[in-house]
Write an enzyme that holds these catalytic residues in place. Structure first.
Site, PDB file in Angstrom:
ATOM      1  N   ASP A 826       0.834  -1.208   0.000  1.00 59.00           N
ATOM      2  CA  ASP A 826       0.000   0.000   0.000  1.00 59.00           C
ATOM      3  C   ASP A 826       0.864   1.252   0.000  1.00 59.00           C
ATOM      4  OD1 ASP A 826      -2.540   1.485   0.397  1.00 59.00           O
ATOM      5  OD2 ASP A 826      -1.631   1.967   2.321  1.00 59.00           O
ATOM      6  N   HIS A 827       1.991   1.207   0.701  1.00 58.75           N
ATOM      7  CA  HIS A 827       2.872   2.364   0.743  1.00 58.75           C
ATOM      8  C   HIS A 827       3.685   2.534  -0.532  1.00 58.75           C
ATOM      9  CE1 HIS A 827       2.785   2.658   5.429  1.00 58.75           C
ATOM     10  NE2 HIS A 827       1.591   2.632   4.883  1.00 58.75           N
ATOM     11  N   ASP A 828       3.502   1.622  -1.475  1.00 61.56           N
ATOM     12  CA  ASP A 828       4.065   1.784  -2.818  1.00 61.56           C
ATOM     13  C   ASP A 828       3.028   2.397  -3.752  1.00 61.56           C
ATOM     14  OD1 ASP A 828       5.664   1.597  -5.052  1.00 61.56           O
ATOM     15  OD2 ASP A 828       5.412  -0.551  -5.322  1.00 61.56           O
ATOM     16  N   TYR A 909       1.869   3.284  -9.796  1.00 58.83           N
ATOM     17  CA  TYR A 909       2.381   2.004 -10.278  1.00 58.83           C
ATOM     18  C   TYR A 909       3.069   1.224  -9.160  1.00 58.83           C
ATOM     19  CZ  TYR A 909       1.650   4.396 -14.710  1.00 58.83           C
ATOM     20  OH  TYR A 909       1.092   5.075 -15.741  1.00 58.83           O
ATOM     21  N   ASP A 911       6.076   0.103  -8.439  1.00 58.38           N
ATOM     22  CA  ASP A 911       7.403   0.408  -8.983  1.00 58.38           C
ATOM     23  C   ASP A 911       8.452   0.551  -7.877  1.00 58.38           C
ATOM     24  OD1 ASP A 911       6.467   2.691  -7.831  1.00 58.38           O
ATOM     25  OD2 ASP A 911       6.707   3.985  -9.581  1.00 58.38           O
ATOM     26  N   SER A 913       8.330   2.440  -5.313  1.00 53.33           N
ATOM     27  CA  SER A 913       8.513   3.835  -4.887  1.00 53.33           C
ATOM     28  C   SER A 913       8.660   3.925  -3.382  1.00 53.33           C
ATOM     29  CB  SER A 913       7.333   4.688  -5.355  1.00 53.33           C
ATOM     30  OG  SER A 913       6.114   4.210  -4.814  1.00 53.33           O
ATOM     31  N   HIS A1074      -6.344  -3.348   7.760  1.00 51.27           N
ATOM     32  CA  HIS A1074      -6.365  -3.026   9.195  1.00 51.27           C
ATOM     33  C   HIS A1074      -7.052  -4.121   9.991  1.00 51.27           C
ATOM     34  CE1 HIS A1074      -6.141   1.521   7.982  1.00 51.27           C
ATOM     35  NE2 HIS A1074      -5.007   0.876   7.777  1.00 51.27           N
TER      36      HIS A1074
END
Length: 1479
Positions: A826-828, A909, A911, A913, A1074
């Site tokens: 999710d943090h990507d 994307y 990717d 990140s 969560h």
């Protein structure tokens, strides 16, 4: 003669053929291990041994099913003669010489159905002769010499349907001989010498029962007496046989005895036949055989000799014959001796009784003195005062006209002055079934599912059975009777129409109720009215007609430019389907499509709405100048106040912690968010000025925002607020780069739409946003406003009522790593930019202090009865997400007000990140640019020899919230949320190490590559690994088989698909993770046992990187993720209280509530209610809460939703998604599965650089990428993990389920080796091979970042300088296309000579720079080689060969309760202990 002579020949030939056939059949049966008896005929499992003069039963094969032994001389059947013949179905023994049937004659014949024993010489049958024949259906015993039958002869034949006993010598039959034959259909007793006297009346009653039921046929004829000879037994009556019921002529009397005496109880009776006398004591028959003291005299008198205390009790005489029975009155035998405690003579027994009847629980006791009898309920409560309830003189409890409430336990107490005793029994009240829910007539459309509810009560509880028209239901999967009794018919067909009967049956009886089903044929939607192209003026309201007909009734939806329109302050869809658009503006112009859809099909019609903007002034135009100045001032003041509060001190509350955690670090992001706030704040101020001037309330939903200011002034506001200044203009001309690598900000992935999926762009929408005013006001911001007749509940109330749980059910299949990968992924994908200010713009007061909804505040209010309210808290801190300037406008002119949209700070994307950042600024901050090896910066090195992430620099951070715990700052990673909790931090550490591991290997394989080439190639591999793990290993467990089918196979890149993250995914759908979070972070050692510091409650794992440094590194945390079962999502166990009650908790402060924040964020983002997404996902519309029962089966949850929301149209998306029942095999409900499969399909198919897209990797490289697994990543990059399960998402048992890391496949990086003849210039970003393609778009994706264009090509920049890049020489050549080839070549040679000279100069500079061994620290200060210095009290740094390495001192646990930090000392100390140590 010729004919005559052929006869014998034919007969001989026939005999020969028969002989051959006989032999052949015999041979067929002779299988290995199963011989055919001599001279018998065997074919498959049939054995025929007829006319062979056999005298005993031959041995046959165990598989024999038919055994024919007719016409032999068998005289007896030896026990066990048929042992092991469990497959025998038919046994023919007729026409033999059998004389008796012994016990166990037919042992092992449990599957025998047909037994033929007629025409033998059978005279007697043992009572156990037929034991074990549980499947016998037909028994033939006729034409034998049977004279008597034991009454138990046939008790072991429950399935016997046919019994032939005719033509025997039977004269009398003992009562009960045929009692156990429940399946009897035909009984023959004719042609016997039956004596029809009074003792045969029981048989007459049985035959009459057969005749009345019609289920069985029976024949029995009287032979004697002569006057009724030939009469059917069934027709005789007691009167014509002169039978008399017994009558008592002398009754017994009470008696008192002492020990050792003899007592007589008299009983005489008369009747025909002479009655038998039976004595009862305490309702139990006395056995004269078991007690020699008891004697029954000839006249019926009972004599008890040598009386004992146990003889006392209630006695009764019963006289019995075939005509009936009669009992005397009860008498008492009292025994007197020394004082004795009470003992029961009669104890109450459990008794069953029908409603309306009477019941008696007997109870009597003896003792000395005689005890007193009393009754209570089983729980010792007194009996109710009720005339129906009485205690008999003998002590029994008598209840007449029993009702259901009389059911239960009763206690009888016998008490004297010595002691008391108690005995209990149950009255079981049996009642006919009574319907509590009856089925109703239903009218449904063909193909739908229909439920007929039917529930009943009774005792015993009734069973529900369904029939149709009196016949059984069709046996198919469409008809299902649920455990509740409901009949469910799926996919209703026309032939299902008719009457259905629900029957409630128990042992008492049955009841029936009927309902009718009417099935209507299906009809495809047909439009009754359609919209046409329309032109309206700005600010007006317009209605677009659309209605349709069909069966089932079609659902009407509207789309604008491919996005579904939802009910809001802007749009309203009437029940018939008409679309009303309020406050029409230029943004509303476009093509609208009306879609009518039912289960048969769909139809659509479209129209074009044009908006005319007259050139006239608006009410707000005069206030633009003053409002924009005021907006800039107030927004900047609030932002600066927040910055000062957050960054000039340590976090003091969870509110500060959340704000600091979410505060954007990238300057461009800050400026873009600031501009959006100023733009919206200006409009709000103008609205307030207009409202004040007109003296009317314009704050309702009817206010027309497009009438506020003129288009030219709206564009002026955009310019002055900074919106247009921060509008990006991307440059995708460098195809040599973009064809191979991703940009950090996600631009130029889709070459037709370069901004699709880019960072710092608006979230996409599946459905149009829903705001109260159609522009920016969230649902629920006005607590008194009603939605569909009901106020929206407070998010905190929804959390405490529906979501929070202290109970956690472990997942039997998947580990906690399933949750952790979801969060890391999710943090990507998404990160919403929240408001830069924690204070409201109007007066600068902090949002948590004022608890108001003034921008940017949107506080989560606490209900009055909440536990937090009792501590004085009024609200929880919450600020709105920052708006996109102009809310997603992409044109250069902002001429209309658009609904508020939010910013996705990350690239959409997959990717990596989260490893590398989503902007060039972020990427450069975490790269190790000094080494030129393509590495990421690293931090302190642990004992394992592997580094941790580098520390973040700057002001105090969220990780330094408590100076008594540790001074260690946050780690720095590609995503600013890396320190949120320790499990996530461990994942970031793994992937930062994976990058450096791969980069190091690539440099060994390709020493000629420069740092940029290594970096981008490694980044490309890491991104592909994350994609592969997500889609091949993680998603199948989340989506399950059904969801993966919806996702579908990968068929290549589709440039028409926008891979952007849609708002509902980021704000609600993907937050389902969560519900998978455990309240504990487990920390396990190499033996998978808890480490010395033990497991960690989740609230202590937030922003605590010091625990990784000081408490064992990342390995214990990682083992706790893949070695421990995750949390199962149960609809009644959603978010654990660590997230709802202790989120970011700190001492003496109010913690946050993640569930309430999720709901409030959904309203902030204008997310439509759950109902709209059901319709989008082709689920049935839910008009009532009962309509949700297919997706939310738990009635308690549906009732809670009803109490909270009142209407299904009001339910927020997040809570509804997490209470849906899981689709089997997945971890999602149906609506959530629809949303996630839609998003992940877009992410894959809309990504031009997707790892499986042909050309992104070579076939050999793709093969290696597909060897990737998270288990391998753990093995390669953890500190010292050597054993894992092959699939770390699945629960495994230690140690058997774990294997060595050596067994886990690895990616072979050798296929990335650059095979070239001259490698001196291959792999260099600044090399000649790259010169002609240029690198303009690599560093300058936006026009405003590009330096001023020069007429001549620039010199190649210094390697060490930043911000200078090669020009694109191909464009220079294209301007001189008319020059001759000779001139072009001459210019080319001159330019190449100049380039070579510049390269030599740069190489000399680089060599000179590398020859120095000095180090420069983060503050810019130089340090000589091999020198050490203290960075702070806990950190010592060393310069070694130009590389700075820092070591952080690990502090031991404090030995006192309140340690104190001393200036200049690293670790807290205990002052008390120091004082004691002083002399």
């Amino acid at each position: 003669m010729a004919k005559r002579s052929r006869g014998p020949g034919r007969r001989c030939l026939l005999a020969l053929v028969l002989f051959c056939a006989w032999g052949t059949l015999a041979v067929v049966a002779q299988k290995p291990g199963a011989g055919c008896p001599s001279r018998c005929l065997c074919f498959r499992t049939t054995v025929r041994c007829m006319h062979l003069l056999l005298e005993a039963v031959p041995a046959v094969a165990p598989q024999t099913s038919i055994l024919d032994l007719r016409f032999n001389r068998i005289r007896e059947i030896q026990p066990g003669a048929f042992r092991r013949l469990r497959n025998l179905n038919t046994l023919l023994l007729n026409n033999n010489q059998i004389k008796r049937i012994p016990s166990g004659a037919f042992e092992d014949l449990e599957n025998l159905k047909y037994l033929y024993l007629y025409k033998n010489e059978i005279q007697s049958i043992d009572r156990q002769a037929f034991k074990g024949l549980a499947s016998l259906e037909q028994l033939y015993l006729h034409f034998n010499q049977i004279e008597t039958l034991d009454p138990d002869s046939f008790q072991h034949l429950p399935k016997l349907e046919r019994l032939f006993l005719h033509n025997n010598r039977i004269t009398h039959l003992v009562p009960g001989t045929f009692n156990h034959l429940e399946s009897m259909k035909r009984l023959r007793l004719d042609s016997n010498t039956l004596h029809c006297d009074c003792e045969i009346l029981w048989l007459a009653d049985l035959l009459k029962t057969y005749a009345e039921s019609g289920n069985a046929q029976a024949a029995a004829i009287c032979e004697y007496p002569r006057r009724i000879q030939g009469r059917s037994v069934a027709t005789i009556t007691p009167e014509e046989l002169n039978c008399e019921r017994p009558r008592i002529t002398s009754e017994p009397q009470d008696a008192d005895v002492t020990s050792g005496n003899t007592v007589y109880f008299t009983c005489r009776a008369e009747g025909n036949p002479k009655p038998e006398i039976i004595w009862l004591r305490n309702n139990n028959e006395l056995s004269m055989k078991t007690d020699s003291r008891l004697n029954l005299l000839d006249d019926g008198t009972l004599m008890i000799q040598n009386t004992q205390e146990t003889d006392q009790g209630i006695y009764q005489c019963m006289a019995k014959n075939v005509a009936g029975e009669v009992k005397t009155q009860e008498v008492t035998l009292r025994y007197f001796g020394s004082p004795a405690r009470p003992t029961f003579v009669i104890q109450p027994q459990n008794t069953e009784v029908l409603v309306g009847e009477s019941v008696t629980l007997e109870c009597s006791a003896t003792g000395h003195p005689p005890p007193r009898i009393s009754w209570t309920r089983g729980d010792r409560t007194p009996l109710p005062v009720d005339p129906r309830v009485n205690i008999t003189p003998s002590g029994g409890l008598y209840i007449q006209n029993v009702v259901q409430g009389d059911s239960g336990e009763y206690a009888c107490s016998a008490t004297n002055n010595i002691d008391s005793v108690h005995a209990t029994a149950f009255i079981i009240v049996q009642a006919l079934p009574q319907f509590t829910v009856t089925p109703q007539d239903r009218v449904v459309i063909e193909g739908q599912t229909v439920d007929f509810q039917c529930e009943a009560k009774g005792n015993p509880p009734p069973v529900i059975a369904w029939t149709k028209g009196g016949s059984q239901l069709s046996v198919d999967r469409r008809h299902l009777v649920l455990s509740s009794g409901t009949l469910r018919i799926s996919g209703v067909a026309l032939h299902d129409q008719g009457q259905y009967e629900c029957q409630a049956v128990n042992i008492i009886g049955s009841q029936k109720v009927v309902a009718h089903l009417t099935v209507q044929p299906r009809v495809t939607p047909v439009f009754a009215s359609i919209p046409s192209d329309t032109t309206v003026e700005v600010g007006a309201n317009v209605q677009l007609p659309c209605s349709s007909q069909g069966e089932p009734e079609p659902a009407i939806t509207w789309n604008k430019d491919g996005v579904q329109v939802t009910e809001s302050g802007k749009f309203h869809i009437s029940p018939e389907g008409f679309l009303t658009i309020n406050d029409v503006g230029p943004a509303d112009a476009g093509r609208y499509e009306c879609v009518a859809r039912n289960t048969i099909g769909s139809a659509s019609v479209s129209m074009v709405l044009s908006v005319n903007v007259p050139d006239v002034s608006r009410n707000g135009d005069p206030f633009v100048a003053t409002s924009i100045v005021e907006a800039i001032a107030t927004v900047d003041r609030a932002i600066n106040s927040t910055r000062t509060h957050l960054f000039d001190s340590r976090p003091r509350s969870p509110n500060d912690l959340l704000a600091l955690f979410r505060y954007p670090r990238d300057p461009y992001t800050v400026e873009q968010a600031r501009a959006g706030e100023i733009f919206e704040r200006t409009l709000q101020l103008i609205q307030e000025h207009v409202q004040h001037g007109l003296m009317v309330d314009l704050n309702g939903t009817s206010y027309h925002y497009n009438d506020l200011v003129s288009p030219q002034y709206l564009n002026l506001i955009a310019n002055l607020s900074g919106c247009t200044a921060h509008r990006r203009v991307n440059n995708c001309s460098d195809m040599c780069f973009h064809q191979k690598y991703r940009t950090h900000d996600g631009t130029c992935n889709n070459l037709q739409h370069p901004m699709w999926g880019a960072s710092l762009t608006a979230f996409e929408r599946l459905l149009k946003s829903v705001y109260e005013n159609g522009f920016n006001t969230p649902r629920g911001i006005n607590p008194h406003r009603l939605y569909n007749g009901h106020a929206l509940p407070m998010p905190r109330l929804v959390s405490t009522t529906l979501i929070g749980t202290e109970t956690v059910t472990p997942d039997e299949q998947f580990t906690h790593m399933l949750m952790q990968w979801g969060q890391f992924l999710d943090h990507d994908l998404d990160s919403t930019v929240v408001a830069l200010s924690q204070a409201r713009f109007s007066d600068g007061q902090h949002c948590s202090n004022v608890c108001s909804n003034d921008p940017p505040c949107f506080s989560v209010m606490i209900p009055p009865n909440d536990s937090r309210a009792r501590s004085g808290a009024r609200c929880m801190f919450f600020v709105r997400s920052s708006p996109v300037c102009g809310s997603g406008m992409t044109s250069l002119l902002m001429n209309s007000v658009y609904p508020r949209e939010q910013i996705n700070q990350l690239t959409s994307y997959i990717d990596a990140s989260n490893v590398y950042g989503s902007t060039e600024h972020e990427a450069r901050s975490i790269r190790d640019l000094a080494s030129h090896r393509g590495l990421l910066r690293q931090g302190i090195v642990q004992r394992s020899g592997k580094p941790l992430l580098p520390f973040a620099t700057g002001p105090p951070t969220e990780c330094m919230r408590d100076e008594n715990e540790s001074p260690i700052p946050c780690f720095l990673a590609g995503d600013h949320r890396a320190n949120e909790q320790l499990g996530l931090t461990s994942m970031h550490t793994l992937w930062f190490r994976e990058h450096n591991r791969i980069a190091t290997e690539l440099l060994k394989l390709n020493p000629h590559w420069d740092g940029d080439t290594i970096y981008y190639e490694t980044r490309k591999i890491v991104g592909a690994e994350i994609q592969h793990i997500t889609y091949q290993h993680w998603l199948p467990k989340i989506l399950g088989e059904v969801g993966m089918r919806t996702l579908g196979e990968y068929h290549g890149y589709d440039p028409g698909i926008n891979a952007g993250i849609f708002n509902a995914f980021a704000t609600a759908a993907f937050r389902f993770g969560h519900t998978l979070v455990n309240p504990l972070l487990y920390r396990l050692d190499e033996n998978f046992q808890p480490i010395a510091q033990d497991h960690l409650p989740l609230h202590k794992a937030f922003f605590s990187p010091f625990r990784i440094v000081n408490e064992g590194g990342i390995d214990p945390l990682l083992r706790g993720l893949f070695g421990v079962a995750g949390k199962m999502r149960v609809p009644s166990q959603l978010l654990n209280t660590e997230l709802t009650e202790r989120l970011f908790s700190m001492a003496h402060t109010v913690a946050l509530d993640l569930a309430a924040i999720n709901i409030q964020r959904g309203r902030d983002h204008g997310i439509p209610p759950y109902h709209d997404y059901r319709v989008y996902c082709n689920l049935s519309a839910a008009h009532t809460f009962e309509d949700l029962k297919n997706e939310i089966k738990n009635p308690e949850i549906r009732e809670k939703l009803k109490r909270l929301y009142g209407s299904t149209l009001n339910i927020d998306l997040f809570p509804a998604l997490v209470v849906e029942d899981l689709v089997p095999g997945s971890r999602l409900g149906p609506t959530l599965m629809c949303l996630l499969s839609t998003q992940f399909k877009r992410l894959r198919d809309g990504d031009r650089l997707w790892y499986e897209n042909p050309g992104v990797f070579s076939p050999a490289q793709l093969t290696q990428i597909k060897q990737t697994s998270l288990a391998r990543i753990l093995c390669d990059n953890a500190d010292n993990i050597t054993r894992v399960q092959s699939d770390v998402f699945r629960v495994a048992e230690f140690p058997h389920g774990y294997g060595s890391c050596d067994e886990i496949p690895r990616v072979d990086l050798r296929v990335w080796q650059d095979c070239c003849e001259d490698c001196r210039t291959r792999g260099q970003f600044n090399a000649f091979s790259y010169h002609f393609r240029g690198r303009r778009s690599l560093e300058f994706s936006y026009q405003e970042d590009k330096p001023t264009k020069k007429t001549r090509p620039r010199k190649i920049p210094s390697v060490g300088r930043q911000g200078e890049h090669l020009s694109n020489s191909t464009s220079a050549f294209s301007t001189r296309s008319d020059a001759s080839g000779t001139n072009d070549f001459r210019e080319f040679v001159l330019e190449m000579q100049k380039t070579i000279t510049d390269l030599r100069t740069q190489i000399k500079k680089l060599e000179s720079r590398l020859s120095t061994t000095e180090c420069v620290d983060a503050g810019g200060e130089s340090h000589a080689n091999n020198t050490k210095w203290k960075k702070d009290a806990c950190t010592i740094c060393e310069c070694k060969d130009g590389q700075v390495t820092c070591f952080v001192e690990a502090c031991p646990p404090a030995t006192c309760a309140v340690p104190v930090n001393i200036p200049g000392a690293c670790c807290p100390v205990c002052l008390q202990k120091r004082a004691e140590e002083k002399p």
